[in-house]
Design a protein around this motif. Structure first.
Motif, mmCIF file in Angstrom:
data_model
loop_
_atom_site.group_PDB
_atom_site.id
_atom_site.type_symbol
_atom_site.label_atom_id
_atom_site.label_comp_id
_atom_site.label_asym_id
_atom_site.label_seq_id
_atom_site.Cartn_x
_atom_site.Cartn_y
_atom_site.Cartn_z
ATOM 1 N N ASP A 70 -4.134 7.551 0.380
ATOM 2 C CA ASP A 70 -5.599 7.422 0.374
ATOM 3 C C ASP A 70 -6.043 5.957 0.400
ATOM 4 O O ASP A 70 -7.084 5.635 0.967
ATOM 5 C CB ASP A 70 -6.202 8.143 -0.831
ATOM 6 C CG ASP A 70 -6.152 9.667 -0.671
ATOM 7 O OD1 ASP A 70 -6.071 10.145 0.482
ATOM 8 O OD2 ASP A 70 -6.184 10.367 -1.701
ATOM 9 N N ASP A 71 -5.265 5.084 -0.197
ATOM 10 C CA ASP A 71 -5.574 3.652 -0.143
ATOM 11 C C ASP A 71 -5.432 3.126 1.282
ATOM 12 O O ASP A 71 -6.234 2.299 1.738
ATOM 13 C CB ASP A 71 -4.678 2.857 -1.087
ATOM 14 C CG ASP A 71 -4.929 3.164 -2.552
ATOM 15 O OD1 ASP A 71 -5.972 3.779 -2.871
ATOM 16 O OD2 ASP A 71 -4.068 2.801 -3.378
ATOM 17 N N ALA A 104 -8.409 4.294 3.261
ATOM 18 C CA ALA A 104 -9.579 3.484 2.925
ATOM 19 C C ALA A 104 -9.553 2.163 3.693
ATOM 20 O O ALA A 104 -10.595 1.702 4.191
ATOM 21 C CB ALA A 104 -9.643 3.243 1.422
ATOM 22 N N LEU A 105 -8.381 1.546 3.796
ATOM 23 C CA LEU A 105 -8.246 0.316 4.576
ATOM 24 C C LEU A 105 -8.602 0.575 6.034
ATOM 25 O O LEU A 105 -9.366 -0.180 6.641
ATOM 26 C CB LEU A 105 -6.826 -0.248 4.465
ATOM 27 C CG LEU A 105 -6.489 -1.408 5.398
ATOM 28 C CD1 LEU A 105 -7.328 -2.640 5.084
ATOM 29 C CD2 LEU A 105 -5.006 -1.742 5.347
ATOM 30 N N ILE A 148 0.867 -1.185 0.000
ATOM 31 C CA ILE A 148 0.000 0.000 0.000
ATOM 32 C C ILE A 148 0.901 1.231 0.000
ATOM 33 O O ILE A 148 1.490 1.579 1.018
ATOM 34 C CB ILE A 148 -0.933 0.017 1.221
ATOM 35 C CG1 ILE A 148 -1.773 -1.258 1.268
ATOM 36 C CG2 ILE A 148 -1.825 1.260 1.191
ATOM 37 C CD1 ILE A 148 -2.586 -1.411 2.533
#
Length: 124
Positions: free
Chosen positions: A111-112, A115-116, A107
């Motif tokens: 932003d990813d 989100a997680l 990752i």
């Protein structure tokens, strides 16, 4: 023995010239951290540095480590509980999801990661 030293022993880090190095067969010596960092940081900081995880992940897991169970894996016995210094995985207690440090390395977009975190927090 202090958990920090158990961690460096697990990863077979070598201490020389006020720093800790990874030196594996068929690879170059690689600086992991210097003594001042080793002295001032906690187990999460050291573990995440060894596993090459960014500061955003360190900050998140420091603040939320009580929501996770540190685990290792054995091919016959499956996952089992371990102290944090010995962890290869973190199990999110509320969701049951198991996060591998190698997965967290993949990752790379902030932003990813957010989100997680949001998805995991939706189970709490």
């Amino acid at each position: 023995m202090d958990d920090k030293y158990l961690l460096v022993e697990k990863y077979k880090l070598k201490h020389e010239n006020n720093a800790w190095y990874s030196e594996r067969e068929n690879s170059h010596k690689h600086l992991i951290f210097k003594d001042p960092f080793f002295e001032r940081t906690d187990i999460i900081g050291l573990l995440f540095r060894i596993n090459k995880l960014c500061m955003a992940k360190v900050k998140y897991f420091r603040a939320n480590i009580d929501k996770y169970e540190p685990l290792r894996y054995h091919y016959k016995d499956g996952f089992f509980d371990v102290p944090l210094w010995d962890a290869d995985f973190l199990k999110h207690s509320a969701s049951g999801y198991i996060l591998d440090f190698r997965y967290l390395q993949t990752i790379t977009v902030y932003d990813d990661f957010l989100a997680l975190c949001k998805e995991l927090e939706s189970f709490e």
